[in-house]
Design a protein around this motif. Sequence first.
Motif, PDB file in Angstrom:
ATOM      1  N   UNK A 166       1.889   9.337  -5.702  1.00  0.00           N
ATOM      2  CA  UNK A 166       2.380  10.765  -5.545  1.00  0.00           C
ATOM      3  C   UNK A 166       3.586  11.318  -6.638  1.00  0.00           C
ATOM      4  N   UNK A 167       4.249  10.352  -7.024  1.00  0.00           N
ATOM      5  CA  UNK A 167       5.218  10.421  -8.145  1.00  0.00           C
ATOM      6  C   UNK A 167       4.579  10.794  -9.464  1.00  0.00           C
ATOM      7  N   UNK A 168       3.568   9.887  -9.650  1.00  0.00           N
ATOM      8  CA  UNK A 168       3.033  10.106 -10.860  1.00  0.00           C
ATOM      9  C   UNK A 168       2.182  11.669 -10.817  1.00  0.00           C
ATOM     10  N   UNK A 169       1.640  11.982  -9.611  1.00  0.00           N
ATOM     11  CA  UNK A 169       0.922  13.374  -9.487  1.00  0.00           C
ATOM     12  C   UNK A 169       2.106  14.466  -9.642  1.00  0.00           C
ATOM     13  N   UNK A 170       3.179  14.124  -8.929  1.00  0.00           N
ATOM     14  CA  UNK A 170       4.084  15.224  -9.138  1.00  0.00           C
ATOM     15  C   UNK A 170       4.825  15.426 -10.436  1.00  0.00           C
ATOM     16  N   UNK A 171       4.808  14.215 -11.184  1.00  0.00           N
ATOM     17  CA  UNK A 171       5.482  14.249 -12.630  1.00  0.00           C
ATOM     18  C   UNK A 171       4.303  15.012 -13.346  1.00  0.00           C
ATOM     19  N   UNK A 172       2.944  14.904 -13.264  1.00  0.00           N
ATOM     20  CA  UNK A 172       2.050  15.514 -13.952  1.00  0.00           C
ATOM     21  C   UNK A 172       2.241  16.790 -13.843  1.00  0.00           C
ATOM     22  N   UNK A 173       2.377  17.377 -12.520  1.00  0.00           N
ATOM     23  CA  UNK A 173       2.282  18.770 -12.069  1.00  0.00           C
ATOM     24  C   UNK A 173       3.370  19.349 -12.730  1.00  0.00           C
ATOM     25  N   UNK A 174       4.630  18.898 -12.944  1.00  0.00           N
ATOM     26  CA  UNK A 174       5.940  19.477 -13.246  1.00  0.00           C
ATOM     27  C   UNK A 174       5.817  19.641 -14.896  1.00  0.00           C
ATOM     28  N   UNK A 175       5.069  18.447 -15.489  1.00  0.00           N
ATOM     29  CA  UNK A 175       4.618  18.424 -17.095  1.00  0.00           C
ATOM     30  C   UNK A 175       3.692  19.634 -17.530  1.00  0.00           C
ATOM     31  N   UNK A 176       2.518  19.939 -16.335  1.00  0.00           N
ATOM     32  CA  UNK A 176       1.631  20.866 -16.844  1.00  0.00           C
ATOM     33  C   UNK A 176       1.870  22.318 -16.705  1.00  0.00           C
ATOM     34  N   UNK A 177       3.180  22.784 -15.858  1.00  0.00           N
ATOM     35  CA  UNK A 177       3.706  24.126 -15.899  1.00  0.00           C
ATOM     36  C   UNK A 177       4.935  24.160 -16.477  1.00  0.00           C
ATOM     37  N   UNK A 208       0.777  -1.045  -0.041  1.00  0.00           N
ATOM     38  CA  UNK A 208      -0.011  -0.194  -0.063  1.00  0.00           C
ATOM     39  C   UNK A 208       0.792   1.270  -0.090  1.00  0.00           C
ATOM     40  N   UNK A 209       1.952   1.071   0.791  1.00  0.00           N
ATOM     41  CA  UNK A 209       2.757   2.435   0.659  1.00  0.00           C
ATOM     42  C   UNK A 209       3.534   2.663  -0.462  1.00  0.00           C
ATOM     43  N   UNK A 210       3.751   1.511  -1.217  1.00  0.00           N
ATOM     44  CA  UNK A 210       4.408   1.720  -2.446  1.00  0.00           C
ATOM     45  C   UNK A 210       3.294   2.314  -3.474  1.00  0.00           C
ATOM     46  N   UNK A 211       2.285   1.696  -3.266  1.00  0.00           N
ATOM     47  CA  UNK A 211       1.227   2.471  -4.330  1.00  0.00           C
ATOM     48  C   UNK A 211       1.028   3.751  -4.055  1.00  0.00           C
ATOM     49  N   UNK A 212       0.853   4.276  -2.847  1.00  0.00           N
ATOM     50  CA  UNK A 212       0.690   5.657  -2.609  1.00  0.00           C
ATOM     51  C   UNK A 212       2.002   6.186  -3.065  1.00  0.00           C
ATOM     52  N   UNK A 213       3.077   6.249  -2.803  1.00  0.00           N
ATOM     53  CA  UNK A 213       4.278   6.668  -3.272  1.00  0.00           C
ATOM     54  C   UNK A 213       4.347   6.852  -4.957  1.00  0.00           C
ATOM     55  N   UNK A 214       3.824   5.830  -5.478  1.00  0.00           N
ATOM     56  CA  UNK A 214       3.753   5.807  -6.897  1.00  0.00           C
ATOM     57  C   UNK A 214       2.723   6.637  -7.372  1.00  0.00           C
ATOM     58  N   UNK A 250       8.051   0.953 -11.346  1.00  0.00           N
ATOM     59  CA  UNK A 250       6.989   2.136 -10.740  1.00  0.00           C
ATOM     60  C   UNK A 250       7.995   3.355 -10.219  1.00  0.00           C
ATOM     61  N   UNK A 251       7.428   4.444 -10.377  1.00  0.00           N
ATOM     62  CA  UNK A 251       8.111   5.731  -9.854  1.00  0.00           C
ATOM     63  C   UNK A 251       7.966   5.910  -8.415  1.00  0.00           C
ATOM     64  N   UNK A 252       9.107   6.326  -7.881  1.00  0.00           N
ATOM     65  CA  UNK A 252       9.410   6.704  -6.292  1.00  0.00           C
ATOM     66  C   UNK A 252      10.424   7.786  -6.254  1.00  0.00           C
ATOM     67  N   UNK A 253      10.252   8.507  -5.379  1.00  0.00           N
ATOM     68  CA  UNK A 253      11.305   9.616  -4.908  1.00  0.00           C
ATOM     69  C   UNK A 253      12.664   9.143  -4.731  1.00  0.00           C
ATOM     70  N   UNK A 254      13.712   9.909  -5.014  1.00  0.00           N
ATOM     71  CA  UNK A 254      15.102   9.294  -4.668  1.00  0.00           C
ATOM     72  C   UNK A 254      15.172   9.067  -2.888  1.00  0.00           C
TER      73      UNK A 254
END
Length: 228
Positions: free
Chosen positions: A155-166, A147-153, A209-213
């Motif tokens: 969050x990573x996807x959301x952060x990636x989409x935010x960075x791409x949208x601006x 579950x934690x890995x899914x949450x991190x994935x 899956x995506x995760x923060x460093x």
Amino acid sequence: MKWYQKTGWILALLVLCFPLGCFLMWQYKKEWKTTSKAGASAVFAVFFLAVLLSTFSSDTTQTAALTDQLKTVQAEKQELETQIESLSADLSALNDENQTNAAKIEELQDQLETAEQTIASMADSDSTEELQSQIDALQSENTKLTEENEKLAAQSASASNSSKSSPDATVSSGADAPSQPADTDSQIVLVTKTGSKYHNHKCGNGTYYEATLEDALARGLTPCKKCF
């Protein structure tokens, strides 16, 4: 006249026992001519020698035959002794092997008893419940980590989409201000569920899956040499 002075007994003794018959002939037959007694002595002497030689030859032949038989018996005896020694050695080897097998059987029996005791202890209800509780705890922990890995994935996807949208804001801020080093804690990397390294692109087979460093370093992951 005594019996040994008679002609018939003297002739019989010349045939059966030549020396005695010859002596009696020359001693008591004075009336016989000397040539007759000499001729009779010669004839019976030759006959006696022939019989004696024949008897000696027969004895010699029998002796040789007995000697050959004795040698044959001795050879057979030696061969039997050799076979007995060989059988004794084989018997000794079989006894040693039997003892070794007996020791192995005892060892296997001990191992079997130990295994039976282990199985009996594992069959105990308390041990079974303890093992089941450990399995449940591990499954629960595995579920939490998933579950934690899914949450991190997510969050990573959301952060990636935010960075791409601006992109404009990123470009303008880069133009107005001096370049700043990237925040390594918020860097996004790729990780496989069963891997021990993190990647910056899909360099192999597997589900990434995506995760923060920061999360990757916290989990003890090392950088992939093919990607970095």
